[in-house]
Design an enzyme around this catalytic site. Structure first.
Site, PDB file in Angstrom:
ATOM      1  N   LYS A  91     -14.441 -97.201   2.009  1.00  9.88           N
ATOM      2  CA  LYS A  91     -14.178 -97.680   0.647  1.00  9.88           C
ATOM      3  C   LYS A  91     -12.677 -97.609   0.317  1.00  9.88           C
ATOM      4  O   LYS A  91     -11.877 -97.201   1.150  1.00  9.88           O
ATOM      5  CB  LYS A  91     -15.016 -96.899  -0.367  1.00  9.88           C
ATOM      6  CG  LYS A  91     -16.517 -96.926  -0.066  1.00  9.88           C
ATOM      7  CD  LYS A  91     -17.129 -98.333  -0.153  1.00  9.88           C
ATOM      8  CE  LYS A  91     -18.467 -98.443   0.536  1.00  9.88           C
ATOM      9  NZ  LYS A  91     -19.600 -97.931  -0.198  1.00  9.88           N
TER      10      LYS A  91
HETATM   11  C1  LIG Z   1     -21.063 -97.809  -0.266  1.00 11.19           C
HETATM   12  C2  LIG Z   1     -21.888 -98.355  -1.350  1.00 11.19           C
HETATM   13  C3  LIG Z   1     -22.916 -97.604  -1.952  1.00 11.19           C
HETATM   14  C4  LIG Z   1     -23.372 -96.261  -1.422  1.00 11.19           C
HETATM   15  O1  LIG Z   1     -22.360 -95.343  -1.301  1.00 11.19           O
HETATM   16  P1  LIG Z   1     -22.558 -94.062  -0.321  1.00 11.19           P
HETATM   17  O2  LIG Z   1     -21.366 -93.219  -0.637  1.00 11.19           O
HETATM   18  O3  LIG Z   1     -22.514 -94.607   1.076  1.00 11.19           O
HETATM   19  O4  LIG Z   1     -23.841 -93.426  -0.643  1.00 11.19           O
HETATM   20  C5  LIG Z   1     -23.599 -98.144  -3.032  1.00 11.19           C
HETATM   21  N1  LIG Z   1     -23.302 -99.369  -3.496  1.00 11.19           N
HETATM   22  C6  LIG Z   1     -22.344-100.130  -2.927  1.00 11.19           C
HETATM   23  C7  LIG Z   1     -22.058-101.472  -3.517  1.00 11.19           C
HETATM   24  C8  LIG Z   1     -21.623 -99.650  -1.845  1.00 11.19           C
HETATM   25  O5  LIG Z   1     -20.693-100.428  -1.279  1.00 11.19           O
END
Ligand SMILES: *Cc1c(COP(=O)(O)O)cnc(C)c1O
Length: 380
Positions: A180
């Site tokens: 991210k």
């Molecule tokens: C990465 C992501 C999640 C989940 O996040 P985690 O930290 O992996 O649990 C939820 N929604 C979106 C749109 C994401 O990109």
């Protein structure tokens, strides 16, 4: 291999983590509160609640909104499954509203048509990092008494008409997974202006217990009560130390991500109609809106997607597909009877999507290699 996404850590980040490892508090100590304060300031909200991952953030947001069995939650199909799973965790039914053809963001018109007497909330996802149409979604949520949740896992660091991502909905959720825009290893957070929501989420992330261990220590008391069913969704102090140093660098990374996107746009727009950037910079019409640029996604003809995807991987370019529409996953088909035909715009897009490498540490040489790789994959 040039990956599709990658973290950026420097000496300051590493030192911040090491300092916490040498301190008394490994978890639920001063760094959690400090990170929450920094994130609330960054997003212009009253409260931020840090949790163990983005999925926990979504679950906590749905819990805070008071969603339970019998309720319906309207959600986009164009996301990672967690965006809808969070409603299922609380016993609610996800109802899929299709995306707009032009930007693959949830279509407010489709949301309006999906509202029933059971609808409690809307979960909008800032796909690839572009904030949704929050003017329309907010108006709709206010008029119909719904809670608006922004799954902003792609968009931290972005803005919508001059307002920071995180402040655009009743509750906004983030993930700090390494792919991210910023990372704490695993981690997540929810931002909100609603203090009651924040209080409920702090309880929810720690077993539904009223007072945490640190507060008990400080008040010299052993007493606690479990007032509702919660989970262990806590994040550690060393993760939050990393979050604090990462957050300081985020604005510069967003600038770099948008620079890379502009280079990709310039190279790929002339390749139409074979290659079509999903979010060319020209799509961001408002001068005070900022694309978070978590992903850079192109569409290619469905009949050629597998061939182009394979040719890119063969050249060491770590392409990916975001996303298989949620309603097409076997679990959703089985449990909720969803399937092809429910969200045609998302299903059509899915057949054509390719995510290209996008992360701030990418060198200009790597950007050029991806551009050359795409041209080569097309056979030109
Ligand atoms: C990465 C992501 C999640 C989940 O996040 P985690 O930290 O992996 O649990 C939820 N929604 C979106 C749109 C994401 O990109």
């Amino acid at each position: 291999m040039i990956p599709y996404g990658k973290q950026f850590l420097d000496a300051e980040d590493i030192q911040a983590v090491v300092d916490v490892l040498k301190s008394d508090w490994l978890t639920t100590g001063p760094k959690v509160a400090e990170f929450e304060k920094a994130l609330a300031a960054f997003t212009g909200t009253k409260e931020a609640v840090a949790v163990s991952n983005g999925t926990a953030a979504l679950h906590a947001a749905v819990y805070a909104a008071g969603i339970g069995p019998g309720d319906e939650v309207i959600v986009t199909p164009m996301s990672f499954a967690a965006s809808a799973n969070c409603a299922v965790f609380q016993g609610a039914t996800p109802v899929f509203a299709d995306v707009r053809e032009e930007d693959l963001l949830i279509d407010p018109g489709k949301v309006e048509r999906a509202i029933t007497g059971k609808t409690k909330a809307i979960i909008a996802v800032d796909y690839a990092g572009l904030p949704c149409d929050y003017d329309s979604l907010t108006a709709l949520a206010r008029a119909r008494g719904l809670v608006l949740i922004a799954d902003a896992c792609h968009a931290v660091g972005g803005a919508y008409k001059g307002r920071p991502v995180g402040s655009l909905a009743d509750l906004s959720t983030f993930s700090f997974h390494p792919v991210k825009n910023m990372t704490t290893g695993e981690g997540g957070a929810i931002t909100t202006d609603n203090e009651e929501y924040a209080r409920r989420m702090r309880m929810f992330r720690s077993h539904g217990v009223t007072v945490d261990f640190r507060q008990r220590m400080e008040s010299h008391s052993w007493f606690y009560e479990m007032v509702d069913l919660g989970w262990n969704y806590r994040i550690t102090d060393f993760q939050c130390a990393l979050g604090i140093t990462q957050l300081k660098k985020l604005p510069g990374w967003i600038t770099r991500r948008n620079e890379i996107a502009a280079r990709y746009d310039a190279a790929f727009l002339p390749l139409a109609p074979v290659v079509r950037p999903v979010h060319p910079s020209s799509l961001i019409l408002h001068p005070a809106s900022v694309h978070g640029r978590h992903l850079y996604v192109i569409r290619v003809p469905a009949a050629r997607r597998a061939e182009i995807f394979g040719a890119l991987r063969k050249q060491g370019i770590g392409v990916n597909v975001h996303y298989i529409p949620i309603h097409l996953h076997p679990f959703y088909r089985r449990r909720f009877g969803t399937g092809p035909g429910l969200c045609p715009a998302a299903e059509r897009a899915y057949e054509e999507l390719i995510s290209l490498p996008m992360y701030p540490a990418m060198t200009d040489g790597e950007v050029a290699a991806v551009i050359g790789g795409v041209r080569h994959a097309l056979g030109g």
